[in-house]
Motif scaffolding. Structure first.
Motif, PDB file in Angstrom:
ATOM      1  N   ALA A   1      -8.742  -1.081  -3.478  1.00  0.00           N
ATOM      2  CA  ALA A   1      -9.990  -1.856  -3.484  1.00  0.00           C
ATOM      3  C   ALA A   1     -10.227  -2.485  -4.854  1.00  0.00           C
ATOM      4  CB  ALA A   1     -11.163  -0.962  -3.085  1.00  0.00           C
ATOM      5  N   GLN A   2      -9.928  -1.746  -5.904  1.00  0.00           N
ATOM      6  CA  GLN A   2     -10.081  -2.278  -7.265  1.00  0.00           C
ATOM      7  C   GLN A   2      -9.126  -3.445  -7.487  1.00  0.00           C
ATOM      8  OE1 GLN A   2     -12.511  -1.319  -9.240  1.00  0.00           O
ATOM      9  NE2 GLN A   2     -11.954  -2.703 -10.874  1.00  0.00           N
ATOM     10  N   ILE A   3      -7.907  -3.322  -7.016  1.00  0.00           N
ATOM     11  CA  ILE A   3      -6.925  -4.409  -7.138  1.00  0.00           C
ATOM     12  C   ILE A   3      -7.429  -5.649  -6.414  1.00  0.00           C
ATOM     13  CG2 ILE A   3      -4.611  -5.170  -6.423  1.00  0.00           C
ATOM     14  CD1 ILE A   3      -3.699  -2.236  -6.952  1.00  0.00           C
ATOM     15  N   GLU A   4      -7.988  -5.466  -5.228  1.00  0.00           N
ATOM     16  CA  GLU A   4      -8.527  -6.612  -4.486  1.00  0.00           C
ATOM     17  C   GLU A   4      -9.662  -7.285  -5.254  1.00  0.00           C
ATOM     18  OE1 GLU A   4      -7.666  -5.742   0.186  1.00  0.00           O
ATOM     19  OE2 GLU A   4      -9.378  -4.693  -0.682  1.00  0.00           O
TER      20      GLU A   4
ATOM     21  N   LYS B   1       0.827  -1.209   0.000  1.00  0.00           N
ATOM     22  CA  LYS B   1       0.000   0.000   0.000  1.00  0.00           C
ATOM     23  C   LYS B   1       0.861   1.259   0.000  1.00  0.00           C
ATOM     24  CE  LYS B   1      -4.503  -1.127   1.949  1.00  0.00           C
ATOM     25  NZ  LYS B   1      -5.410  -0.886   3.074  1.00  0.00           N
ATOM     26  N   SER B   2       1.956   1.227   0.738  1.00  0.00           N
ATOM     27  CA  SER B   2       2.864   2.382   0.769  1.00  0.00           C
ATOM     28  C   SER B   2       3.485   2.620  -0.599  1.00  0.00           C
ATOM     29  CB  SER B   2       3.978   2.162   1.801  1.00  0.00           C
ATOM     30  OG  SER B   2       3.445   2.156   3.101  1.00  0.00           O
ATOM     31  N   ALA B   3       3.880   1.544  -1.263  1.00  0.00           N
ATOM     32  CA  ALA B   3       4.455   1.673  -2.605  1.00  0.00           C
ATOM     33  C   ALA B   3       3.414   2.204  -3.581  1.00  0.00           C
ATOM     34  CB  ALA B   3       4.995   0.330  -3.084  1.00  0.00           C
ATOM     35  N   LEU B   4       2.176   1.734  -3.443  1.00  0.00           N
ATOM     36  CA  LEU B   4       1.091   2.214  -4.298  1.00  0.00           C
ATOM     37  C   LEU B   4       0.833   3.695  -4.035  1.00  0.00           C
ATOM     38  CD1 LEU B   4      -1.103   1.480  -6.389  1.00  0.00           C
ATOM     39  CD2 LEU B   4      -2.603   0.923  -4.460  1.00  0.00           C
ATOM     40  N   TRP B   5       0.786   4.086  -2.772  1.00  0.00           N
ATOM     41  CA  TRP B   5       0.570   5.489  -2.417  1.00  0.00           C
ATOM     42  C   TRP B   5       1.675   6.353  -3.017  1.00  0.00           C
ATOM     43  CZ3 TRP B   5       3.271   9.277   0.150  1.00  0.00           C
ATOM     44  CH2 TRP B   5       2.542  10.416   0.501  1.00  0.00           C
ATOM     45  N   PHE B   6       2.918   5.907  -2.916  1.00  0.00           N
ATOM     46  CA  PHE B   6       4.048   6.656  -3.458  1.00  0.00           C
ATOM     47  C   PHE B   6       3.913   6.825  -4.974  1.00  0.00           C
ATOM     48  CE2 PHE B   6       8.352   6.789  -5.276  1.00  0.00           C
ATOM     49  CZ  PHE B   6       8.822   7.948  -4.670  1.00  0.00           C
ATOM     50  N   SER B   7       3.598   5.732  -5.667  1.00  0.00           N
ATOM     51  CA  SER B   7       3.462   5.778  -7.130  1.00  0.00           C
ATOM     52  C   SER B   7       2.311   6.669  -7.563  1.00  0.00           C
ATOM     53  CB  SER B   7       3.260   4.368  -7.687  1.00  0.00           C
ATOM     54  OG  SER B   7       4.402   3.589  -7.450  1.00  0.00           O
ATOM     55  N   ILE B   8       1.183   6.535  -6.896  1.00  0.00           N
ATOM     56  CA  ILE B   8       0.028   7.377  -7.217  1.00  0.00           C
ATOM     57  C   ILE B   8       0.356   8.840  -6.921  1.00  0.00           C
ATOM     58  CG2 ILE B   8      -2.338   7.955  -6.508  1.00  0.00           C
ATOM     59  CD1 ILE B   8      -2.852   4.918  -6.334  1.00  0.00           C
ATOM     60  N   GLY B   9       1.044   9.079  -5.824  1.00  0.00           N
ATOM     61  CA  GLY B   9       1.435  10.447  -5.487  1.00  0.00           C
ATOM     62  C   GLY B   9       2.306  11.076  -6.557  1.00  0.00           C
ATOM     63  N   LYS B  10       3.242  10.307  -7.101  1.00  0.00           N
ATOM     64  CA  LYS B  10       4.104  10.819  -8.170  1.00  0.00           C
ATOM     65  C   LYS B  10       3.289  11.148  -9.417  1.00  0.00           C
ATOM     66  CE  LYS B  10       8.050   9.054  -9.124  1.00  0.00           C
ATOM     67  NZ  LYS B  10       9.174   8.155  -9.441  1.00  0.00           N
ATOM     68  N   ILE B  11       2.367  10.269  -9.772  1.00  0.00           N
ATOM     69  CA  ILE B  11       1.532  10.500 -10.962  1.00  0.00           C
ATOM     70  C   ILE B  11       0.657  11.737 -10.756  1.00  0.00           C
ATOM     71  CG2 ILE B  11      -0.372   9.585 -12.344  1.00  0.00           C
ATOM     72  CD1 ILE B  11       0.853   6.762 -11.752  1.00  0.00           C
ATOM     73  N   VAL B  12       0.046  11.844  -9.586  1.00  0.00           N
ATOM     74  CA  VAL B  12      -0.813  12.992  -9.287  1.00  0.00           C
ATOM     75  C   VAL B  12       0.010  14.277  -9.316  1.00  0.00           C
ATOM     76  CG1 VAL B  12      -2.194  14.110  -7.480  1.00  0.00           C
ATOM     77  CG2 VAL B  12      -2.572  11.700  -8.024  1.00  0.00           C
ATOM     78  N   ASP B  13       1.203  14.250  -8.736  1.00  0.00           N
ATOM     79  CA  ASP B  13       2.069  15.442  -8.752  1.00  0.00           C
ATOM     80  C   ASP B  13       2.387  15.876 -10.180  1.00  0.00           C
ATOM     81  OD1 ASP B  13       2.110  15.602  -6.010  1.00  0.00           O
ATOM     82  OD2 ASP B  13       4.112  14.701  -5.785  1.00  0.00           O
TER      83      ASP B  13
ATOM     84  N   GLY C   1      -4.570   9.958  -0.734  1.00  0.00           N
ATOM     85  CA  GLY C   1      -4.912   8.830   0.135  1.00  0.00           C
ATOM     86  C   GLY C   1      -6.208   8.157  -0.297  1.00  0.00           C
ATOM     87  N   ALA C   2      -7.213   8.951  -0.619  1.00  0.00           N
ATOM     88  CA  ALA C   2      -8.500   8.394  -1.052  1.00  0.00           C
ATOM     89  C   ALA C   2      -8.356   7.679  -2.392  1.00  0.00           C
ATOM     90  CB  ALA C   2      -9.546   9.506  -1.157  1.00  0.00           C
ATOM     91  N   LEU C   3      -7.604   8.257  -3.306  1.00  0.00           N
ATOM     92  CA  LEU C   3      -7.371   7.629  -4.601  1.00  0.00           C
ATOM     93  C   LEU C   3      -6.622   6.308  -4.429  1.00  0.00           C
ATOM     94  CD1 LEU C   3      -7.654   7.831  -7.669  1.00  0.00           C
ATOM     95  CD2 LEU C   3      -5.554   9.201  -7.703  1.00  0.00           C
ATOM     96  N   THR C   4      -5.657   6.291  -3.535  1.00  0.00           N
ATOM     97  CA  THR C   4      -4.909   5.066  -3.250  1.00  0.00           C
ATOM     98  C   THR C   4      -5.834   3.987  -2.708  1.00  0.00           C
ATOM     99  OG1 THR C   4      -2.884   6.318  -2.838  1.00  0.00           O
ATOM    100  CG2 THR C   4      -2.994   4.092  -1.925  1.00  0.00           C
TER     101      THR C   4
END
Length: 107
Positions: free
Chosen positions: A50-53, A14-26, A42-45
């Protein structure tokens, strides 16, 4: 895998996903000249997680229904059947991969 190890792995993912999404959003917010709050990221992550699950459950079910314990390309293609654009992109990729393998075998 023990529950503690599994939970630690999930948190790392989840932390890696948050980091990656954060970079894309930035990158995108810089292009658009807007700001995104950490709460948005955080909400997007959480939504992506949930979609991945859900995708994981579907792919496991497709493989099990086919009598396999391993997910393969057919399962992914079956999952994409309701999204024509995604299915076309995946089909193109799979076809290129298969063509490359057959060309490689002919050499």
């Amino acid at each position: 895998m023990a529950d503690g190890e599994e939970q630690a792995l999930e948190e790392r993912l989840k932390s890696a996903l948050w980091f990656s999404i954060g970079k894309i959003v930035d990158e995108e917010t810089l292009k658009l000249g807007v700001n995104a709050t950490p709460q948005f990221i955080g909400a997007l992550t959480e939504m992506v997680w949930a979609q991945i699950e859900n995708v994981t459950i579907d792919l496991k079910s497709f493989a099990k229904h086919a009598g396999r314990s391993t997910i393969n390309t057919d399962d992914v293609m079956l999952l994409s059947r309701r999204n024509e654009g995604l299915e076309a992109v995946l089909r193109s990729y799979v076809d290129k991969q298969n063509a490359g393998k057959s060309n490689h075998k002919k050499r």
